[in-house]
Design an enzyme around this catalytic site. Structure first.
Site, PDB file in Angstrom:
ATOM      1  N   VAL A  24      28.216  64.983 -39.453  1.00 44.63           N
ATOM      2  CA  VAL A  24      26.886  64.421 -39.718  1.00 44.63           C
ATOM      3  C   VAL A  24      26.107  65.321 -40.680  1.00 44.63           C
ATOM      4  O   VAL A  24      25.511  64.847 -41.652  1.00 44.63           O
ATOM      5  CB  VAL A  24      26.096  64.224 -38.399  1.00 44.63           C
ATOM      6  CG1 VAL A  24      24.693  63.713 -38.690  1.00 44.63           C
ATOM      7  CG2 VAL A  24      26.843  63.258 -37.479  1.00 44.63           C
TER       8      VAL A  24
ATOM      9  N   ALA B 181      22.210  76.047 -41.715  1.00 44.18           N
ATOM     10  CA  ALA B 181      22.669  77.069 -40.774  1.00 44.18           C
ATOM     11  C   ALA B 181      24.001  76.676 -40.160  1.00 44.18           C
ATOM     12  O   ALA B 181      24.152  75.553 -39.662  1.00 44.18           O
ATOM     13  CB  ALA B 181      21.628  77.268 -39.677  1.00 44.18           C
TER      14      ALA B 181
ATOM     15  N   LYS C  87      21.874  63.948 -28.286  1.00 46.30           N
ATOM     16  CA  LYS C  87      21.521  63.130 -27.128  1.00 46.30           C
ATOM     17  C   LYS C  87      21.580  63.874 -25.805  1.00 46.30           C
ATOM     18  O   LYS C  87      20.765  63.645 -24.921  1.00 46.30           O
ATOM     19  CB  LYS C  87      22.378  61.863 -27.085  1.00 46.30           C
ATOM     20  CG  LYS C  87      23.839  62.084 -26.773  1.00 46.30           C
ATOM     21  CD  LYS C  87      24.649  60.790 -26.839  1.00 46.30           C
ATOM     22  CE  LYS C  87      25.114  60.490 -28.233  1.00 46.30           C
ATOM     23  NZ  LYS C  87      26.256  61.299 -28.752  1.00 46.30           N
TER      24      LYS C  87
ATOM     25  N   GLU D  94      35.326  61.997 -27.905  1.00 48.30           N
ATOM     26  CA  GLU D  94      34.679  63.308 -28.020  1.00 48.30           C
ATOM     27  C   GLU D  94      35.706  64.399 -27.702  1.00 48.30           C
ATOM     28  O   GLU D  94      36.728  64.146 -27.061  1.00 48.30           O
ATOM     29  CB  GLU D  94      33.518  63.421 -27.008  1.00 48.30           C
ATOM     30  CG  GLU D  94      32.421  62.389 -27.173  1.00 48.30           C
ATOM     31  CD  GLU D  94      31.307  62.836 -28.131  1.00 48.30           C
ATOM     32  OE1 GLU D  94      31.188  64.050 -28.375  1.00 48.30           O
ATOM     33  OE2 GLU D  94      30.585  61.969 -28.639  1.00 48.30           O
TER      34      GLU D  94
ATOM     35  N   ASP E   8      28.244  59.935 -22.033  1.00 40.94           N
ATOM     36  CA  ASP E   8      27.606  59.684 -23.325  1.00 40.94           C
ATOM     37  C   ASP E   8      26.676  58.468 -23.225  1.00 40.94           C
ATOM     38  O   ASP E   8      25.517  58.516 -23.645  1.00 40.94           O
ATOM     39  CB  ASP E   8      28.716  59.441 -24.367  1.00 40.94           C
ATOM     40  CG  ASP E   8      28.181  59.014 -25.719  1.00 40.94           C
ATOM     41  OD1 ASP E   8      27.823  59.896 -26.521  1.00 40.94           O
ATOM     42  OD2 ASP E   8      28.112  57.792 -25.973  1.00 40.94           O
TER      43      ASP E   8
ATOM     44  N   LYS F 133      22.325  58.124 -23.438  1.00 42.06           N
ATOM     45  CA  LYS F 133      21.622  57.191 -24.322  1.00 42.06           C
ATOM     46  C   LYS F 133      20.710  56.238 -23.547  1.00 42.06           C
ATOM     47  O   LYS F 133      19.582  55.977 -23.952  1.00 42.06           O
ATOM     48  CB  LYS F 133      22.636  56.384 -25.133  1.00 42.06           C
ATOM     49  CG  LYS F 133      23.414  57.226 -26.147  1.00 42.06           C
ATOM     50  CD  LYS F 133      24.568  56.407 -26.736  1.00 42.06           C
ATOM     51  CE  LYS F 133      25.453  57.233 -27.647  1.00 42.06           C
ATOM     52  NZ  LYS F 133      26.736  56.541 -27.961  1.00 42.06           N
TER      53      LYS F 133
END
Lengths: 351, 351
Positions: free
Chosen positions: B24, B53, B114, B199, B210, B214
């Site tokens: 991402v 970073a 999340k 994942e 997960d 959410k």
């Protein structure tokens, strides 16, 4: 509710004027009363409905019983005394003049008036920007389905390739009755009229003028270009015949009135755009036309008065949004959503 | 592009720090370069990426070639010098400490984290509110499908009854392979792993953790209640057997992992709420479980890694949103959308 959410107690109210008391206006007024506590929590201050402007005070209406003191036939005075003007009267004038007056006087505006926006939205937005105020109009496009917000805010970091959709519920109802119930086309048109699904002037729906106004608003928000109603390649459904529907059925397809807007020039991030000199906007095409779609396509599966919009973006891929595209309560939901967001910003700016 | 849209020329840049350069982060950095002109127009000032970073400067990565001077292993210094911090490193620490530092230092924060939000989001939002800053996280829930924005902003004037959805793409891929391709369940799990759809810790997906994170974020935004991960009635898909899928198929149904949240107490606008005394929030239930749905239901038709959320509201009725729920580019779209909105507000507040 935790105590910190009661911060609105004692806060000065956000004053709201409502212009229009038709189906949408009545629903907005009703919800402002029913949900007063909830809205005060969300905004951080109470919303105070200071008046409802109507053309004819003498006309009997549902609201007169509950809100007799709020009705007025002097919209100018009302507009001059509030923080937010909610315009749901429709039509070009006096709506346009009142919105301009509101913005010049320092109020924000929430409107559901798609034809006014399609014709004069760019001037109204420029006036608002100059006055440091906002004009919000989620309700003008597909009621509470949040397409404006998606195009303008959610995809603000993306590049939209195309927007296409079934964005007129009345024509979709007619086309669906013919496709799925086998109803003759002219009978379906008559039934939609009898059920009150068509606008007072049915050509608004049948000739694609309503869909054209909505797709123009979406195209402007998506690409920042000044497209107008005259730029829409428009064809309505009134020229369709039962033979057209027969022929679609024979190939596993259905006819839908599809509104679309797409970029036919280069993407903003592409090489040609990085060249020196004045940046030229993308070339945008806008169309409303009866279109053959596969019966099992998401558009083909969009039934009765439901609306569906598909947005294609470079990074996000394909997003689909659907729901009721009309109705007093549904439109009021979008109007009130804009009102709460505008009021929140005004309260936040007080600090 | 009309001349008035060039107002950003000469405007002081909005400084942006990026924490994390994974899939991402790399997509966000790339788009910030590709779309620099477009974003400057939309914000009214250029976005200046001041640094990225990373944990290990020595690790080879795609970005090092294009942005060699921007990489740093000193996130604190980076955070202290910017207007907006974009956190896409994941994990609880050091992400949490850096976000707190950013907010205390006057920066706004955009994050896709999340699990951090599900565990500590309420504290972070309180910290942001106290500092007059924002924490935005559309990307944390179903990537670029604008569900957070719909629940929090579009429906701000409405009352949400329930939210339900397929909000984990990996498990949906597995369930879809079994249902439509007739693949044995364990083989589908293996294939999803091989394709990189699961994942690093597959229990995140398979046990519904997960999806739980959410739906917790959506429930908080919808009702302003402080539900946590422990409140989720959670059951994953790992206990399913091929016999379960056979039995579903026999009845024209499919098994989907459905996350849902619903109001089981009275609506805020109802009579019991208007009573004097402290207003109590609605009672909210939250669940993630394998659920039988009709094969022709919108959930049943949700294929492969696609996500779909259905929101039921009092006035808006039923809204459906769908699209890709994961992916570097798709998540970057949501991150950048939040970034542009936050940057726009900062620039507007300068005047």
């Amino acid at each position: 509710m935790p105590r910190e959410q009661q911060a609105h107690e004692g806060a000065a109210p956000v004053r709201v004027a409502l212009l229009g008391a038709g189906t949408v206006g009545a629903a907005v007024a009703q919800r402002l009363m029913d949900r007063a506590d909830l809205f005060a929590q969300r905004v951080g201050a109470p919303l105070e409905l200071t008046g409802i402007a109507v053309r004819d005070l003498g006309r009997p209406r549902d609201l007169s019983g509950i809100l007799p003191g709020l009705l007025t036939d002097d919209p100018e005075s009302l507009v001059d005394q509030v923080d937010v003007v909610v315009e749901v009267m429709g039509g070009i004038q006096p709506a346009r003049g009142l919105i301009e007056r509101a913005l010049r006087g320092g109020a924000d505006v929430v409107t559901a008036n798609k034809q006014l926006l399609a014709q004069h939205g760019s001037e109204l937005e420029a006036l608002a920007a100059g006055a440091g105020r906002r004009v919000e109009f989620e309700a003008a496009v597909v009621a509470a389905v949040p397409v404006m917000r998606t195009v303008r805010d959610a995809l603000a970091g993306d590049e939209i390739r195309s927007i296409s959709g079934i964005i007129n519920g009345s024509t979709n109802y007619i086309l669906d009755m013919v496709a799925r119930q086998g109803m003759p086309f002219q009978e379906a048109v008559r039934q939609a009229g009898d059920l009150g699904y068509l606008e007072a002037d049915p050509t608004e729906d049948l000739e694609g003028l309503d869909a054209a106004a909505k797709i123009v608003l979406l195209a402007r928000a998506a690409w920042g270009v000044d497209v107008g109603l005259d730029d829409v390649q428009r064809e309505g459904i009134s020229g369709l015949t039962d033979a057209d529907f027969e022929s679609a059925r024979g190939t596993g397809q259905v006819i839908k009135l599809i509104a679309s807007a797409w970029r036919s020039g280069p993407a903003s991030g592409s090489a040609s755009d990085s060249a020196a000199g004045p940046v030229s906007g993308p070339r945008i095409e806008v169309a409303v036309r009866p279109t053959l779609v596969a019966a099992d396509h998401p558009f083909g599966q969009t039934r009765e008065g439901t609306n569906m919009v598909i947005i294609e973006a470079e990074s996000a891929g394909s997003l689909r949004l659907s729901g009721a595209g009309a109705g007093g309560d549904e439109t009021a939901s979008a109007v009130l959503g804009d009102l709460i967001n505008v009021a929140r910003s005004r309260v936040a700016a007080r600090d």
